[in-house]
Design a protein around this motif. Structure first.
Motif, PDB file in Angstrom:
ATOM      1  N   MET A 108     -28.525  56.175 -34.184  1.00 20.21           N
ATOM      2  CA  MET A 108     -29.280  55.334 -33.259  1.00 20.21           C
ATOM      3  C   MET A 108     -29.329  53.883 -33.734  1.00 20.21           C
ATOM      4  SD  MET A 108     -32.428  58.017 -32.445  1.00 20.21           S
ATOM      5  CE  MET A 108     -33.215  56.934 -31.234  1.00 20.21           C
ATOM      6  N   THR A 109     -29.557  52.979 -32.793  1.00 24.26           N
ATOM      7  CA  THR A 109     -29.708  51.561 -33.107  1.00 24.26           C
ATOM      8  C   THR A 109     -31.146  51.138 -32.816  1.00 24.26           C
ATOM      9  OG1 THR A 109     -28.945  50.977 -30.875  1.00 24.26           O
ATOM     10  CG2 THR A 109     -27.287  51.036 -32.633  1.00 24.26           C
ATOM     11  N   ARG A 110     -31.498  49.923 -33.227  1.00 24.69           N
ATOM     12  CA  ARG A 110     -32.875  49.433 -33.055  1.00 24.69           C
ATOM     13  C   ARG A 110     -33.285  49.473 -31.584  1.00 24.69           C
ATOM     14  NH1 ARG A 110     -31.517  45.977 -37.319  1.00 24.69           N
ATOM     15  NH2 ARG A 110     -33.008  45.980 -39.037  1.00 24.69           N
ATOM     16  N   GLY A 111     -34.459  50.050 -31.329  1.00 29.46           N
ATOM     17  CA  GLY A 111     -34.990  50.086 -29.984  1.00 29.46           C
ATOM     18  C   GLY A 111     -34.463  51.216 -29.128  1.00 29.46           C
ATOM     19  N   GLU A 112     -33.522  51.986 -29.639  1.00 29.53           N
ATOM     20  CA  GLU A 112     -32.946  53.077 -28.841  1.00 29.53           C
ATOM     21  C   GLU A 112     -33.950  54.222 -28.694  1.00 29.53           C
ATOM     22  OE1 GLU A 112     -29.354  56.379 -29.216  1.00 29.53           O
ATOM     23  OE2 GLU A 112     -29.068  54.388 -30.117  1.00 29.53           O
ATOM     24  N   LYS A 113     -33.932  54.829 -27.516  1.00 30.41           N
ATOM     25  CA  LYS A 113     -34.755  55.994 -27.246  1.00 30.41           C
ATOM     26  C   LYS A 113     -33.836  57.138 -26.854  1.00 30.41           C
ATOM     27  CE  LYS A 113     -38.991  57.329 -24.812  1.00 30.41           C
ATOM     28  NZ  LYS A 113     -40.040  56.894 -23.849  1.00 30.41           N
ATOM     29  N   ALA A 114     -34.050  58.315 -27.442  1.00 28.86           N
ATOM     30  CA  ALA A 114     -33.139  59.427 -27.215  1.00 28.86           C
ATOM     31  C   ALA A 114     -33.870  60.751 -27.377  1.00 28.86           C
ATOM     32  CB  ALA A 114     -31.954  59.353 -28.187  1.00 28.86           C
ATOM     33  N   VAL A 115     -33.233  61.795 -26.826  1.00 22.75           N
ATOM     34  CA  VAL A 115     -33.682  63.170 -27.040  1.00 22.75           C
ATOM     35  C   VAL A 115     -32.642  63.850 -27.919  1.00 22.75           C
ATOM     36  CG1 VAL A 115     -34.238  65.380 -25.981  1.00 22.75           C
ATOM     37  CG2 VAL A 115     -34.881  63.251 -24.822  1.00 22.75           C
TER      38      VAL A 115
ATOM     39  N   HIS B 123     -37.110  40.574 -44.161  1.00 19.02           N
ATOM     40  CA  HIS B 123     -37.195  39.796 -42.921  1.00 19.02           C
ATOM     41  C   HIS B 123     -35.786  39.652 -42.358  1.00 19.02           C
ATOM     42  CE1 HIS B 123     -37.559  36.272 -40.264  1.00 19.02           C
ATOM     43  NE2 HIS B 123     -38.832  36.643 -40.131  1.00 19.02           N
ATOM     44  N   ASP B 124     -35.628  40.012 -41.091  1.00 19.48           N
ATOM     45  CA  ASP B 124     -34.298  39.976 -40.476  1.00 19.48           C
ATOM     46  C   ASP B 124     -33.802  38.546 -40.334  1.00 19.48           C
ATOM     47  OD1 ASP B 124     -34.232  42.700 -40.258  1.00 19.48           O
ATOM     48  OD2 ASP B 124     -35.004  42.744 -38.211  1.00 19.48           O
ATOM     49  N   GLY B 125     -32.487  38.418 -40.433  1.00 19.74           N
ATOM     50  CA  GLY B 125     -31.861  37.117 -40.244  1.00 19.74           C
ATOM     51  C   GLY B 125     -31.271  36.976 -38.856  1.00 19.74           C
ATOM     52  N   ARG B 126     -30.503  35.908 -38.676  1.00 19.07           N
ATOM     53  CA  ARG B 126     -29.879  35.628 -37.381  1.00 19.07           C
ATOM     54  C   ARG B 126     -28.423  36.071 -37.399  1.00 19.07           C
ATOM     55  NH1 ARG B 126     -32.363  31.084 -39.181  1.00 19.07           N
ATOM     56  NH2 ARG B 126     -30.350  30.125 -39.707  1.00 19.07           N
ATOM     57  N   GLY B 127     -27.989  36.670 -36.289  1.00 14.14           N
ATOM     58  CA  GLY B 127     -26.591  37.067 -36.178  1.00 14.14           C
ATOM     59  C   GLY B 127     -26.393  38.542 -36.410  1.00 14.14           C
TER      60      GLY B 127
ATOM     61  N   LYS C 252     -29.017  62.946 -26.428  1.00 10.18           N
ATOM     62  CA  LYS C 252     -29.004  62.387 -25.076  1.00 10.18           C
ATOM     63  C   LYS C 252     -29.702  61.037 -25.129  1.00 10.18           C
ATOM     64  CE  LYS C 252     -30.976  62.988 -20.446  1.00 10.18           C
ATOM     65  NZ  LYS C 252     -31.904  63.807 -19.628  1.00 10.18           N
ATOM     66  N   VAL C 253     -28.996  59.967 -24.781  1.00 14.84           N
ATOM     67  CA  VAL C 253     -29.552  58.620 -24.837  1.00 14.84           C
ATOM     68  C   VAL C 253     -30.377  58.371 -23.578  1.00 14.84           C
ATOM     69  CG1 VAL C 253     -29.033  56.160 -24.942  1.00 14.84           C
ATOM     70  CG2 VAL C 253     -27.644  57.777 -26.258  1.00 14.84           C
ATOM     71  N   ILE C 254     -31.649  57.977 -23.781  1.00 13.77           N
ATOM     72  CA  ILE C 254     -32.528  57.619 -22.673  1.00 13.77           C
ATOM     73  C   ILE C 254     -32.462  56.112 -22.418  1.00 13.77           C
ATOM     74  CG2 ILE C 254     -34.877  57.744 -21.767  1.00 13.77           C
ATOM     75  CD1 ILE C 254     -33.559  60.457 -22.250  1.00 13.77           C
ATOM     76  N   ASN C 255     -32.662  55.324 -23.472  1.00 15.14           N
ATOM     77  CA  ASN C 255     -32.554  53.862 -23.394  1.00 15.14           C
ATOM     78  C   ASN C 255     -31.658  53.373 -24.524  1.00 15.14           C
ATOM     79  OD1 ASN C 255     -34.365  53.640 -21.206  1.00 15.14           O
ATOM     80  ND2 ASN C 255     -36.129  53.655 -22.602  1.00 15.14           N
ATOM     81  N   GLU C 256     -30.687  52.540 -24.185  1.00 13.77           N
ATOM     82  CA  GLU C 256     -29.785  52.001 -25.194  1.00 13.77           C
ATOM     83  C   GLU C 256     -30.542  51.055 -26.117  1.00 13.77           C
ATOM     84  OE1 GLU C 256     -26.762  52.763 -25.792  1.00 13.77           O
ATOM     85  OE2 GLU C 256     -26.136  53.881 -23.993  1.00 13.77           O
ATOM     86  N   GLY C 257     -30.090  50.978 -27.380  1.00 15.74           N
ATOM     87  CA  GLY C 257     -30.699  50.087 -28.351  1.00 15.74           C
ATOM     88  C   GLY C 257     -29.998  48.751 -28.423  1.00 15.74           C
ATOM     89  N   GLN C 258     -30.325  47.972 -29.453  1.00 15.84           N
ATOM     90  CA  GLN C 258     -29.748  46.643 -29.647  1.00 15.84           C
ATOM     91  C   GLN C 258     -28.880  46.634 -30.901  1.00 15.84           C
ATOM     92  OE1 GLN C 258     -33.166  44.112 -29.927  1.00 15.84           O
ATOM     93  NE2 GLN C 258     -33.622  44.185 -27.735  1.00 15.84           N
ATOM     94  N   GLY C 259     -27.807  45.839 -30.829  1.00 16.18           N
ATOM     95  CA  GLY C 259     -26.920  45.720 -31.988  1.00 16.18           C
ATOM     96  C   GLY C 259     -26.078  46.966 -32.175  1.00 16.18           C
ATOM     97  N   TRP C 260     -25.482  47.046 -33.366  1.00 14.04           N
ATOM     98  CA  TRP C 260     -24.608  48.189 -33.656  1.00 14.04           C
ATOM     99  C   TRP C 260     -25.037  48.930 -34.924  1.00 14.04           C
ATOM    100  CZ3 TRP C 260     -22.277  48.519 -38.382  1.00 14.04           C
ATOM    101  CH2 TRP C 260     -22.246  47.351 -39.133  1.00 14.04           C
ATOM    102  N   GLU C 261     -25.860  48.299 -35.750  1.00 11.10           N
ATOM    103  CA  GLU C 261     -26.185  48.897 -37.053  1.00 11.10           C
ATOM    104  C   GLU C 261     -27.139  50.071 -36.887  1.00 11.10           C
ATOM    105  OE1 GLU C 261     -27.479  47.466 -41.541  1.00 11.10           O
ATOM    106  OE2 GLU C 261     -27.982  46.215 -39.809  1.00 11.10           O
TER     107      GLU C 261
END
Length: 620
Positions: free
Chosen positions: A221-228, A278-282, A161-170
């Motif tokens: 899950m994606t970065r920053g996603e919060k779920a149960v 270190h993460d890149g851009r894009g 169950k997704v509480i908060n959506e994350g960023q990106g798709w990876e």
């Protein structure tokens, strides 16, 4: 005619969509078999639908009020509510029809005939012990909650169950390094663990450092996603995170995916590892230099010894200037280029590389010992994509093609045949969109395309892929049947493949088309004759004395030493001829050593005996 026209205009009846299993079951419901009475109204106006997880308490009573079974602790149950996914979970027919009508917080009484609970014919559920399946019963349902979930395992053992959506798709996968806030509790709400303070929990994906079901959920899950994550006990495996708790049927994990580090096993065998630090851009991989580009990088090279000895640093040894190179041109070690192609601009990665992808096949720095494993710290500053040919005139297009072909020729001379072939094939793909405007341009274009196909054929021949070399030559001969160089190259490919008659025909065709090629064709025919004689001589030596013995005697089929010596001398002479021959044709003349007569008749047999270590065999 009119009748036929009308018939054609009539709409074709569409096939009806086949009924689902649930729809087929619902057809069994007859008026009066299922009755609903609302005991306590719910809130809102939405009701559950397919794909929702419904959480409810259920108490089953006889019409006399005797409790048959219940999830409530005050009625003798465990106190754990039921969780079902509508459209996925197996449910009794009455609940399948009644639950989608309920609001959140509603309490209702469902009165069911036997055919709508466990008395249903072909009921998909197992009847509990001592359950009165033939009686009419009351089902008291309290709808606690419902919401959309993602089904992660087909048996519904892991849901999200997704509480908060994350960023990106990876999403993380093996062998990524993951940081996450994790807490867990039982279905009854009893806390098991809590990693929500201090530092997030760190683990390597795919190393069984968290329970299997939890890892499966985090892998979606994606970065920053919060779920149960709802994980049943068969997916709660032993791990350093938490022990296996007996008697717990389901665990609820609250997870916030803080960060993960991309770690890639480039070869699949653990030898060449790229670790993003270190993460890149894009967005990955859309914004990576996957195609041949001009790359700009800083890098530091270190030996994998205890001291991590630095053998090169662009920031120090290159006057602080970054390294610029074209990918696909063999200008840097293969392992370094493979990893840079999967980097984003601004990304910093740590690459661990084995010697065969580092400096064993590349000019080795003086302070790097032979066979050394190395580590590169690489920063991709940026890259430039190759020039787009759209809008260029014909002359500019041919200039660009010559530059790429020149790079391919350099790679060919360096023995990097795979890279050279890729350059030639790239130009051929671009040529599919080039349209010459007059006869003169058409002639130039045809000559350039034929030359590229022959270069591809030469690469295939050097790589030992004779049949593909022949196919490349055929593309030239289909467009220009009298192309002498294509005939010569195809003849050499035929000769290397052991198709001597086809090779002879191509060399003779050369002489009939262009008398000036007669010396080259004659030399090729002489070589062909030598090849045939060697094969025949080897065949005779292999079967020497085989049929001269009386029945019961043993004759050995092998190659005598003199034959081997003659073959070696002939091969040396041929190699010398190749290096001294006509430059127009010599690049495709090197051929694999000839095979024996028996090998031509039964090539799989030759490989079979060689695999067994039997290069010589005794025949009764």
């Amino acid at each position: 005619m009119t009748v036929h026209e009308d018939a054609e205009q009539e709409p074709v009846p569409q096939k009806k969509k086949p009924l689902s299993e649930a729809e087929k079951r619902k057809k069994k419901i007859v008026p009066g078999s299922l009755m609903k009475a609302v005991i306590r109204p719910g809130g809102g106006d939405s009701t559950p639908s397919d794909g929702d997880q419904v959480i409810y308490h259920c108490t089953v009573r006889t019409l006399d009020g005797v409790v048959v079974e219940s999830t409530r602790s005050e009625c003798g149950g465990k106190g754990t509510p039921i969780r079902h996914v509508l459209g996925k979970s197996k449910m009794i027919l009455g609940l399948l029809e009644g639950i989608p009508t309920m609001l959140k917080g509603e309490v209702a009484m469902l009165k069911m005939k036997a055919a709508l609970h466990y008395g249903e014919a072909d009921c998909p559920l197992i009847v509990p012990d001592n359950f009165p399946k033939d009686d009419e019963l009351h089902f008291e349902i309290e709808m606690l909650d419902f919401f959309k979930v993602k089904v992660i395992s087909d048996d519904l053992g892991v849901l999200k169950k997704v509480i908060n959506e994350g960023q990106g798709w990876e999403s993380p996968r093996e062998p990524y390094e993951v940081k996450a806030w994790i807490s867990a509790k039982t279905g009854e709400g009893k806390e098991i663990l809590s990693h929500t303070k201090g530092e997030p929990y760190f683990f390597t994906f795919g190393k069984s450092e968290v329970p299997k079901g939890l890892e499966m959920g985090i892998g979606t899950m994606t970065r920053g996603e919060k779920a149960v994550l709802y994980v049943t006990n068969q997916y709660i495996t032993q791990s350093p995170l938490m022990p296996i708790i007996e008697g717990v049927e389901e665990v609820l994990f609250e997870v916030e995916l803080v960060h993960f580090i991309q770690v890639r096993d480039m070869l699949g065998d653990g030898r060449l590892i790229k670790r993003r630090i270190h993460d890149g851009r894009g967005d990955f991989p859309m914004d990576c230099p996957l195609h041949d580009s001009l790359l700009c990088v800083h890098y530091k090279g270190m030996l994998l010894n205890e001291e991590k000895t630095v053998f090169y640093n662009t920031r120090v040894d290159n006057n602080g200037q970054p390294l610029e190179f074209g990918s696909g041109e063999g200008l840097v070690p293969e392992g370094l280029e493979m990893c840079v192609r999967l980097m984003l601009p601004g990304e910093i990665a740590l690459v661990t590389c084995p010697p065969d992808y580092a400096y064993d096949k590349f000019p080795r720095p003086a302070n790097v010992p032979e066979g050394a494993h190395v580590q590169w710290e690489i920063e991709l500053l940026g890259f430039e994509m190759p020039k787009d040919w759209t809008g260029l005139n014909f002359e500019a297009i041919m200039d660009e093609a010559d530059k790429i072909r020149g790079t391919g020729n350099r790679l060919f001379k360096e023995g990097k045949f795979e890279l050279a072939k890729a350059k030639y094939e790239k130009v051929l793909r671009e040529f599919n969109h080039v349209n010459p405007q007059d006869d003169e341009e058409g002639k130039v274009f045809l000559n350039a395309r034929n030359s590229l196909h022959l270069n591809v054929a030469a690469c295939y021949l050097k790589m030992g892929e004779c049949r593909k070399s022949i196919e490349a030559c055929n593309k030239v001969l289909d467009a220009s049947p009298a192309h002498v160089k294509a005939l010569y190259r195809r003849g050499m490919a035929y000769m290397s493949a052991g198709d001597f008659e086809e090779a002879r025909n191509d060399f003779k065709m050369m002489m009939s088309i262009d008398k000036s090629c007669e010396p080259d064709a004659t030399a090729a025919l002489v070589k062909l004759k030598q090849k045939e004689q060697e094969v025949e001589r080897k065949a005779r030596s292999q079967f020497k004395g085989l049929f001269d013995k009386k029945p019961g005697d043993i004759a050995e089929a092998g190659v005598d030493d003199r034959g081997d010596k003659r073959l070696g001398e002939n091969q040396k002479n041929e190699d010398k001829e190749d290096s001294d021959g006509d430059k127009e044709f010599q690049e495709a003349e090197d051929a694999p050593p000839p095979m024996g007569f028996l090998s031509h008749l039964w090539p799989t047999g030759r490989r079979f005996f060689t695999a067994l270590g039997l290069d010589r065999c005794s025949i009764l």
